[in-house]
Scaffold this motif. Structure first.
Motif, PDB file in Angstrom:
ATOM      1  N   THR A 137      -3.371  49.832  18.616  1.00  0.00           N
ATOM      2  CA  THR A 137      -2.649  50.817  19.433  1.00  0.00           C
ATOM      3  C   THR A 137      -3.291  51.095  20.786  1.00  0.00           C
ATOM      4  O   THR A 137      -2.590  51.428  21.740  1.00  0.00           O
ATOM      5  N   ARG A 193      -2.529  47.188  22.728  1.00  0.00           N
ATOM      6  CA  ARG A 193      -1.307  47.701  23.371  1.00  0.00           C
ATOM      7  C   ARG A 193      -1.533  48.208  24.794  1.00  0.00           C
ATOM      8  O   ARG A 193      -0.636  48.172  25.614  1.00  0.00           O
ATOM      9  N   PHE A 214      -1.207  42.522  26.091  1.00  0.00           N
ATOM     10  CA  PHE A 214       0.075  42.980  25.536  1.00  0.00           C
ATOM     11  C   PHE A 214       1.208  42.683  26.519  1.00  0.00           C
ATOM     12  O   PHE A 214       2.260  42.175  26.130  1.00  0.00           O
TER      13      PHE A 214
END
Length: 100
Positions: free
Chosen positions: A64, A68, A73
């Motif tokens: 996360t 990300r 990402f």
């Protein structure tokens, strides 16, 4: 270990290209991320254009935040995003039990 489960719906006429792109995105972007431990990529038999990607992470934060919030990402999304019929559903799971 954390399981990220991503459920994709893509335009069915692009299945082959999506599969190739996803595997390239995994090897060039995701697999290099800190905490990445492996993946499984599956095509649905009953629903053309539906795929499930399982990615195993050491911690939730590795995915996360570490992945990300990285340029990797963005790079991965540029590779596979054009095939999406809708945004993927992504959820995270803790292991409760498993077979021997």
């Amino acid at each position: 270990m954390i399981l990220e489960l991503a459920d994709f719906q893509i335009h069915p006429q692009h299945n082959d290209a999506f599969e190739t792109a996803q595997q390239r995105g995994i090897s060039t972007c995701i697999a290099r991320a800190r905490g990445y431990e492996g993946f499984k990529f599956n095509r649905c038999i009953e629903a053309l254009g539906r795929y499930v990607l399982q990615i195993f992470w050491t911690t939730l934060k590795d995915h996360t935040v570490g992945f990300r919030e990285s340029s990797a990402f963005t790079d991965w999304r540029a590779i596979v995003g054009p095939f999406f019929a809708r945004a993927p559903l992504v959820q995270h799971f803790d292991l409760v039990a498993k077979s021997a």
